[in-house]
Design a protein around this motif. Structure first.
Motif, short mmCIF file in Angstrom:
data_model
loop_
_atom_site.label_atom_id
_atom_site.label_comp_id
_atom_site.label_asym_id
_atom_site.label_seq_id
_atom_site.Cartn_x
_atom_site.Cartn_y
_atom_site.Cartn_z
N MET A 1 46.03 24.67 46.45
CA MET A 1 46.31 23.26 46.18
C MET A 1 47.65 22.74 46.59
N PHE A 2 47.80 21.41 47.01
CA PHE A 2 48.95 20.87 47.35
C PHE A 2 49.58 20.06 46.26
N SER A 3 50.72 20.13 46.34
CA SER A 3 51.54 19.10 45.10
C SER A 3 52.15 17.81 45.68
N VAL A 4 52.34 16.89 45.03
CA VAL A 4 52.98 15.60 45.14
C VAL A 4 54.28 15.93 45.99
N ASP A 5 54.45 14.91 46.91
CA ASP A 5 55.67 15.09 48.09
C ASP A 5 55.58 16.11 48.91
N GLU A 6 54.61 16.82 48.99
CA GLU A 6 54.43 17.88 49.90
C GLU A 6 53.95 17.47 51.30
N LEU A 7 54.36 18.18 52.47
CA LEU A 7 54.13 17.47 53.79
C LEU A 7 52.57 18.26 53.95
N VAL A 8 51.76 17.68 54.58
CA VAL A 8 50.41 18.31 55.09
C VAL A 8 50.07 17.62 56.24
N VAL A 9 49.11 18.31 56.89
CA VAL A 9 48.58 17.88 58.20
C VAL A 9 47.07 17.64 58.06
N TYR A 10 46.98 16.48 58.45
CA TYR A 10 45.08 15.84 58.50
C TYR A 10 44.76 16.25 60.00
N PRO A 11 43.63 16.73 60.33
CA PRO A 11 43.50 16.81 61.55
C PRO A 11 43.07 15.56 62.38
N THR B 1 42.41 10.93 39.81
CA THR B 1 40.95 11.00 39.59
C THR B 1 40.53 9.66 39.65
N GLN B 2 39.34 9.67 40.48
CA GLN B 2 38.58 8.39 40.40
C GLN B 2 37.06 8.94 40.43
N GLU B 3 36.59 7.84 39.85
CA GLU B 3 34.86 8.05 39.52
C GLU B 3 34.33 7.37 40.89
N ILE B 4 33.52 8.36 41.53
CA ILE B 4 32.82 8.00 42.67
C ILE B 4 31.53 8.82 42.67
N GLY B 5 30.63 7.70 42.88
CA GLY B 5 28.96 8.15 42.74
C GLY B 5 28.52 8.50 41.27
N TYR C 1 43.62 13.75 46.80
CA TYR C 1 44.85 13.81 47.31
C TYR C 1 45.04 12.26 47.80
N ILE C 2 46.11 11.66 47.62
CA ILE C 2 46.33 10.63 48.21
C ILE C 2 47.50 10.74 49.38
N THR D 1 46.94 5.45 54.72
CA THR D 1 46.51 6.19 53.48
C THR D 1 45.21 6.64 53.44
N LEU D 2 44.91 8.08 53.21
CA LEU D 2 43.84 8.71 53.11
C LEU D 2 43.78 9.11 51.71
N MET D 3 42.41 9.26 51.33
CA MET D 3 42.04 9.82 50.10
C MET D 3 41.16 10.97 50.56
N VAL D 4 41.55 12.29 50.07
CA VAL D 4 40.93 13.73 50.38
C VAL D 4 40.52 14.48 49.03
N PRO D 5 39.30 14.37 48.84
CA PRO D 5 38.80 15.34 47.66
C PRO D 5 39.62 16.38 47.62
N VAL D 6 40.11 16.61 46.51
CA VAL D 6 41.00 18.20 46.38
C VAL D 6 39.79 19.26 46.63
N SER D 7 38.68 19.16 46.16
CA SER D 7 37.43 20.14 46.17
C SER D 7 37.01 20.53 47.84
N ASN D 8 37.56 19.41 48.72
CA ASN D 8 36.70 19.70 50.02
C ASN D 8 38.00 19.50 50.94
N ALA D 9 39.32 19.43 50.42
CA ALA D 9 40.43 19.41 51.29
C ALA D 9 40.19 20.63 52.29
N VAL D 10 40.21 21.91 52.05
CA VAL D 10 40.13 22.76 53.11
C VAL D 10 39.03 22.53 54.35
#
Length: 178
Positions: A1-11, A23-27, A34-35, A44-53
């Motif tokens: 799990m990533f934390s706020v202000d952490e640098l990450v890489v999105y392919p 947390t948002q309500e989707i469907g 993660y924002i 800005t990307l919205m990446v579901p925490v459960s699907n991040a990997v």
């Protein structure tokens, strides 16, 4: 799990910063996201925490891993060149590799295109892929190695000085003959 202000890489997008986790309500289901703001283009990307990997979101490479990428770029033993492949097939293959979460795949594209460019002119699309690969690699390595991105680009270009000098040293007459 990533934390706020952490640098990450999105392919295919590059280095980003986790701005917040919300947390948002989707469907009809509550989804933790993660924002992530991509640093190179402010997207800005919205990446579901459960699907991040599964989508390839990962931490920025460590200095050791970054130095491994530089060593990989310097090693030309796996260079395949354009053996019979047309530019369109290479373009599709390289586009897919740029979407990989493995920076070595991106480095492969960069190395191949620089070395192919030694012997032939790259197509417009290949030049764009080369620029994209250089941008993705140099930005991530700049964070991993705590260096300026332009310094990292110069370091990578120095690995290919023999190839790049040949291209830069060509006269206008040489280019007009193609």
């Amino acid at each position: 799990m990533f934390s706020v202000d952490e640098l990450v890489v999105y392919p295919a997008q590059g280095v980003g910063k986790v701005e917040r986790i919300e947390t948002q309500e989707i469907g009809g289901a509550s989804t933790e996201l993660y924002i992530v703001r991509i640093l190179s283009n402010n997207v800005t990307l919205m990446v579901p925490v459960s699907n991040a990997v599964n989508v390839g979101l990962r931490a920025v490479y460590t200095p050791e891993e970054a130095n491994g990428i530089l060593a990989y770029l310097d090693d030309r033993s796996d260079f395949t060149g354009y053996s019979g492949q047309n530019w369109n097939r290479r373009y599709r293959e390289y586009s897919e590799k740029l979407k990989s979460s493995d920076l070595k795949d991106v480095a492969y594209v960069l190395k191949e295109l620089i070395l192919i460019g030694k012997d032939k002119d790259l197509s417009f699309g290949e030049r764009r892929l080369l620029e994209q690969a250089m941008g993705l690699i140099s930005l991530e390595l700049s964070f991993a190695l705590d260096k300026d991105q332009n310094d990292v680009k110069k370091e990578i270009e120095a690995l290919f000085a023999d190839v790049l000098q040949k291209k830069d040293g060509e006269s206008d007459e040489d280019e007009g003959d193609s």
